[in-house]
Design a protein around this motif. Sequence first.
Motif, mmCIF file in Angstrom:
data_model
loop_
_atom_site.group_PDB
_atom_site.id
_atom_site.type_symbol
_atom_site.label_atom_id
_atom_site.label_comp_id
_atom_site.label_asym_id
_atom_site.label_seq_id
_atom_site.Cartn_x
_atom_site.Cartn_y
_atom_site.Cartn_z
ATOM 1 N N ILE A 140 3.417 105.840 10.707
ATOM 2 C CA ILE A 140 4.246 104.639 10.780
ATOM 3 C C ILE A 140 3.581 103.469 10.068
ATOM 4 C CG2 ILE A 140 5.175 102.902 12.358
ATOM 5 C CD1 ILE A 140 5.747 105.124 14.334
ATOM 6 N N LEU A 141 2.273 103.296 10.317
ATOM 7 C CA LEU A 141 1.552 102.206 9.654
ATOM 8 C C LEU A 141 1.511 102.412 8.138
ATOM 9 C CD1 LEU A 141 -1.434 101.716 12.147
ATOM 10 C CD2 LEU A 141 0.599 100.286 11.874
ATOM 11 N N GLU A 142 1.396 103.670 7.730
ATOM 12 C CA GLU A 142 1.400 103.952 6.287
ATOM 13 C C GLU A 142 2.753 103.611 5.678
ATOM 14 O OE1 GLU A 142 0.576 107.684 3.189
ATOM 15 O OE2 GLU A 142 0.567 108.021 5.361
ATOM 16 N N ASN A 143 3.831 103.956 6.395
ATOM 17 C CA ASN A 143 5.169 103.633 5.890
ATOM 18 C C ASN A 143 5.368 102.127 5.791
ATOM 19 O OD1 ASN A 143 5.876 106.333 5.726
ATOM 20 N ND2 ASN A 143 6.728 106.388 7.810
ATOM 21 N N ASP B 126 12.941 98.450 9.581
ATOM 22 C CA ASP B 126 13.120 99.644 10.411
ATOM 23 C C ASP B 126 11.794 100.261 10.836
ATOM 24 O OD1 ASP B 126 15.832 99.422 10.419
ATOM 25 O OD2 ASP B 126 16.183 100.908 8.834
ATOM 26 N N SER B 127 10.864 100.385 9.867
ATOM 27 C CA SER B 127 9.579 101.007 10.199
ATOM 28 C C SER B 127 8.791 100.142 11.181
ATOM 29 C CB SER B 127 8.761 101.246 8.926
ATOM 30 O OG SER B 127 8.560 100.030 8.218
ATOM 31 N N ILE B 128 8.922 98.806 11.039
ATOM 32 C CA ILE B 128 8.243 97.908 11.973
ATOM 33 C C ILE B 128 8.849 98.025 13.361
ATOM 34 C CG2 ILE B 128 7.798 95.486 12.530
ATOM 35 C CD1 ILE B 128 7.528 94.925 9.582
ATOM 36 N N MET B 129 10.162 98.105 13.436
ATOM 37 C CA MET B 129 10.820 98.250 14.735
ATOM 38 C C MET B 129 10.454 99.580 15.388
ATOM 39 S SD MET B 129 12.448 95.421 15.253
ATOM 40 C CE MET B 129 13.678 95.759 16.513
ATOM 41 N N SER B 130 10.353 100.631 14.573
ATOM 42 C CA SER B 130 9.953 101.939 15.119
ATOM 43 C C SER B 130 8.532 101.880 15.658
ATOM 44 C CB SER B 130 10.049 103.017 14.026
ATOM 45 O OG SER B 130 11.382 103.178 13.594
ATOM 46 N N ALA B 131 7.667 101.167 14.941
ATOM 47 C CA ALA B 131 6.280 101.032 15.394
ATOM 48 C C ALA B 131 6.205 100.221 16.683
ATOM 49 C CB ALA B 131 5.439 100.374 14.306
ATOM 50 N N PHE C 76 4.391 101.652 19.967
ATOM 51 C CA PHE C 76 3.217 100.996 20.538
ATOM 52 C C PHE C 76 3.553 100.209 21.804
ATOM 53 C CE2 PHE C 76 1.923 101.187 15.946
ATOM 54 C CZ PHE C 76 0.948 102.156 16.125
ATOM 55 N N GLY C 77 4.768 99.663 21.850
ATOM 56 C CA GLY C 77 5.160 98.888 23.019
ATOM 57 C C GLY C 77 5.643 99.732 24.181
ATOM 58 N N LYS C 78 5.947 101.011 23.895
ATOM 59 C CA LYS C 78 6.415 101.939 24.925
ATOM 60 C C LYS C 78 7.586 101.363 25.708
ATOM 61 C CE LYS C 78 1.875 104.097 25.390
ATOM 62 N NZ LYS C 78 0.741 104.431 26.294
#
Length: 230
Positions: free
Chosen positions: A91-94, A115-120, A124-126
């Motif tokens: 995710i961080l790479e994306n 989108d990738s930030i929201m997925s991360a 991480f926020g669970k």
Amino acid sequence: MYWIYLIIFTLIVFVPTFVRSGFYIFNMTQAQEFVILFLGSLAFSIFLLMEKKMKKNLAEKSIIQGQANRMAKDLRHSYSYIGEINRKLDILENIALGYPESSKLSHKNESELYDSIMSAIRLFGKSEQFALRFVCLPEYTLLKEIQSNPGTGFNFSLENRKIEVNYFESAEFIVVTSPKAIDNIFSYIVIKKETPSQKLDDVEIMKTLVAQALFIFMFMRHKKQIKCVI
């Protein structure tokens, strides 16, 4: 072990055949009785020893089984942890490779940047309930909000709070703000707790995510000429 019992049992059966006379002060019947008693006691002693050994083996087996179960649990946890780390790195790479190559972006392309930030943030926020917000200082004017579940607003505001504190929480929310503001604009993540005891395991990564989101927002701001009135 069973062969020993069989041999002793056979000897007991044939005691009257082998013992045909008395012994010292004992007559023949008494001698036979003492021999049978001795053989029976011997069999009982062997049984007790074997039972004690079996209980010891069972206890050792139980300990080994417990250790094996703990090792298997630790191994599964390790595989799960490695898988989670790999997913986080992907995710961080994306996110790192997701910067636009051109300022000519459609609304769809712009949404894909977040989108990738929201997925991360979700990982991480669970949590499934959170929002990424961009506000303008000093009035905390909301410029843009991206919700994990569109249409579900959070009754939360940063007013009267020190944004220099990049992480704080209440009984209901967890908030992570960007380390710095850019042109009086900063971003923050507000996560609705699923349980009152919920905590973040990767606060520094969340700060990095919210900072990355701010960089993307500022890039789009320059494209769209979004003004922040002071």
